[in-house]
Design an enzyme around this catalytic site. Structure first.
Site, PDB file in Angstrom:
ATOM      1  CB  CYS A  85      -8.123  -0.199   2.253  1.00 45.35           C
ATOM      2  SG  CYS A  85      -7.401  -1.256   3.515  1.00 45.35           S
ATOM      3  CD  GLN A  92     -14.735 -13.401  15.042  1.00 46.97           C
ATOM      4  OE1 GLN A  92     -13.625 -13.048  14.663  1.00 46.97           O
ATOM      5  NE2 GLN A  92     -15.032 -13.494  16.316  1.00 46.97           N
ATOM      6  CB  CYS A 102      -9.293  -9.149  19.470  1.00 43.62           C
ATOM      7  SG  CYS A 102     -10.346  -8.088  20.453  1.00 43.62           S
ATOM      8  CB  CYS A 141      -0.989  -1.655   7.556  1.00 46.43           C
ATOM      9  SG  CYS A 141      -2.337  -2.579   6.861  1.00 46.43           S
ATOM     10  CB  CYS A 162      -2.778   4.532   6.455  1.00 47.22           C
ATOM     11  SG  CYS A 162      -4.283   3.696   6.973  1.00 47.22           S
ATOM     12  CG  ASP A 165     -14.860 -13.468  21.023  1.00 42.97           C
ATOM     13  OD1 ASP A 165     -13.838 -12.762  21.092  1.00 42.97           O
ATOM     14  OD2 ASP A 165     -15.402 -13.798  19.959  1.00 42.97           O
ATOM     15  CD  GLU A 176     -23.344  -8.556  21.924  1.00 43.59           C
ATOM     16  OE1 GLU A 176     -22.352  -9.306  21.881  1.00 43.59           O
ATOM     17  OE2 GLU A 176     -23.257  -7.319  21.842  1.00 43.59           O
ATOM     18  CB  CYS A 233      -0.895   0.006   1.229  1.00 44.51           C
ATOM     19  SG  CYS A 233      -1.827   1.524   1.409  1.00 44.51           S
TER      20      CYS A 233
END
Ligand code: SAH
Length: 459
Positions: free
Chosen positions: A159, A282, A407, A80, A77, A380, A332, A71
């Site tokens: 992107c 996800q 995560c 990443c 940016c 999660d 949730e 990229c």
């Protein structure tokens, strides 16, 4: 060493924010745009007691792991941070990151962390994109991504983490916005209409979602925009999200239909799911099945268990668990996601699952009291990890196994420390590369109860 000095540094690690880390003169230095293995010349721009920040001036010796980033915007940016590292090194870095966080933050020594499971092709894997809308210097309406840690938009509709369809949709919206002089929202003044565009794609179904985030309840020449978007192949849902608040929350809570359904559908394995604009799904379609397979394997269900699936989103993990358990309770916080979850259970013909709407830390203690205890618990949570109150309830519930899907390895380590202290042994730790090109890592981890009830009664 002082500010403005020039130093030579070998980069040995990458920080949580993506800067390279090296040492000079006893100081830990953070230097952006470097990768592990580089030897660089850096100018000190900020110095604290034990660490500082350097600006990259020159790469003296290129790391053997460096690659040409795909990229053109990757340095500006904020998306990443490690695109300049080859993929094998990214995976190795992520495995080490999990291991180091478990040691440093979790105080957990001797845990074996498996190699990170990567993608065959670590590009175009994201099924969701959120483009902020603004103006360029010439006053044209543009869409793109925020430059690292700012709210300056770098115009880019293509992107390379997102799906190729995003470009056509965004170019269509921008053409329309420029033609009709639709004002983008201005965060500093609170004026303007078009704030963000949320795009989603169901990889198995080919269905596309467009959700326009507006500061009002409609957009001029709406029919024309809808007419141009609906003919794009796969278009299934066009909606408005009304966000009248100041501040940086992207989505507004009210969703108004414009065309098609209020949701898209997608499949994971042999189950089909509906996904509404406000529901979590996800983001990496290439990795989700692998991650869920690992969750199921570690849950070790025989058909007899009562299971809690906490932070369950639209009930994806819950439904896979339900097929192997006696009963599953999914919890949730987002009401629209719970609605999706209930519909998903019904449409897949799964009856031994119940969804509760609320914060896990508030809802779960009531579950135990109501006799809905847990033999196995899956959590999660989002990046901030589990609420500490919830960890207490989990320990009290006394589940045999806990499968933690994370995560953020920092908060994972923090929470594992608590659970390990309460009699759970950390077993398999399996990292997955859900977020190629970035510093983020997904981890699935098994905890097994070591202190048996018999043992507790003896004391
Ligand atoms: N397990 C799901 C979703 C994981 S994402 C899947 O695999 O798709 C985390 C989810 O936790 C989101 O849906 C978010 O809305 C929800 N959430 C965030 N804070 C919460 C809380 N305190 N209690 C319950 N759910 C919460």
């Amino acid at each position: 060493m002082k500010k403005n000095d020039t130093v030579q540094v070998e980069i040995q690690d990458i920080s949580a924010n993506g800067e390279g880390i090296g040492r000079a003169d006893g100081f830990l230095l953070f230097i952006k745009d470097t990768v592990i293995g580089d030897v660089v010349e850096a100018k000190i721009v900020k110095l604290k007691k034990r660490y500082g920040y350097g600006r990259l001036m020159k790469i003296l010796q290129y790391s053997p792991n460096r690659v040409e980033p795909r990229c053109a915007f990757h340095r500006q940016c904020g998306g990443c941070q490690i695109q300049a590292m080859n993929y094998a090194s990214q995976l190795e870095f992520k495995r080490n990151k999990v291991e180091n966080d478990l040691k440093r933050i979790g105080g957990l020594e001797g845990i074996v962390v498996s190699p990170a499971v990567g993608m065959d092709e670590p590009w175009h894997y994201r099924n969701k994109a959120q483009y902020p809308i603004g103006r360029d210097r010439a006053g044209r309406v543009v869409a793109g991504f925020y430059a690292g840690r700012t709210h300056t938009i770098i115009p880019n509709t293509g992107c390379c983490l997102g799906v190729p369809q995003n470009r056509e949709i965004m170019e269509t919206i921008l053409e329309y916005a420029n033609h009709h002089a639709i004002p983008p929202y201005d965060e500093t003044t609170g004026q303007g209409l078009l704030r963000h565009v949320l795009l989603r794609y169901g990889h198995k179904t080919g269905e596309l979602m467009v959700c326009l985030v507006l500061s009002g309840r409609g957009i001029p020449h709406q029919e024309e925009l809808v007419g141009r978007l609906r003919v794009i192949e796969g278009m299934a849902s066009i909606t408005i999200s009304v966000n009248e608040t100041r501040g940086n929350v992207i989505m507004g809570e009210e969703i108004l239909p414009l065309w098609g359904r209020g949701h898209i559908t997608d499949c994971i394995g042999d189950l089909r799911f509906q996904i509404s604009p406000l529901s979590f799904y996800q983001v990496n379609f290439k990795q989700t099945e692998k991650i869920y397979e690992k969750v199921l394997e570690l849950a070790g269900l025989t058909g007899e268990e009562q299971v809690w699936d906490l932070y369950c989103g639209i009930g994806t993990i819950s439904l896979f668990l339900a097929r192997k358990a006696k009963k599953v309770w999914g919890v949730e916080a987002v009401p629209q996601a719970v609605e999706d979850a209930r519909k998903n259970a019904a449409q897949n013909g799964i009856e031994n699952v119940e969804f509760l709407c609320g914060k896990a830390e508030d809802v779960c203690s009531g579950l135990t009291e109501a006799g809905a205890g847990a033999d196995v618990i899956v959590v999660d949570p989002p990046r901030k990890g589990c609420d500490q109150r919830l960890l207490g309830t989990i320990v009290q519930a006394g589940a045999r196994r806990i499968v933690y899907v994370s995560c953020d390895s920092g908060t994972l380590a923090r929470d594992l420390k608590v659970l390990a202290g309460a009699g759970y042994a950390v077993g398999e730790v399996a990292p997955f590369d859900n977020f190629g090109g970035t510093v983020h890592v997904e981890t699935v981890c098994l905890l097994s109860k070591t202190t048996s009830d018999a043992c507790i009664t003896e004391f």
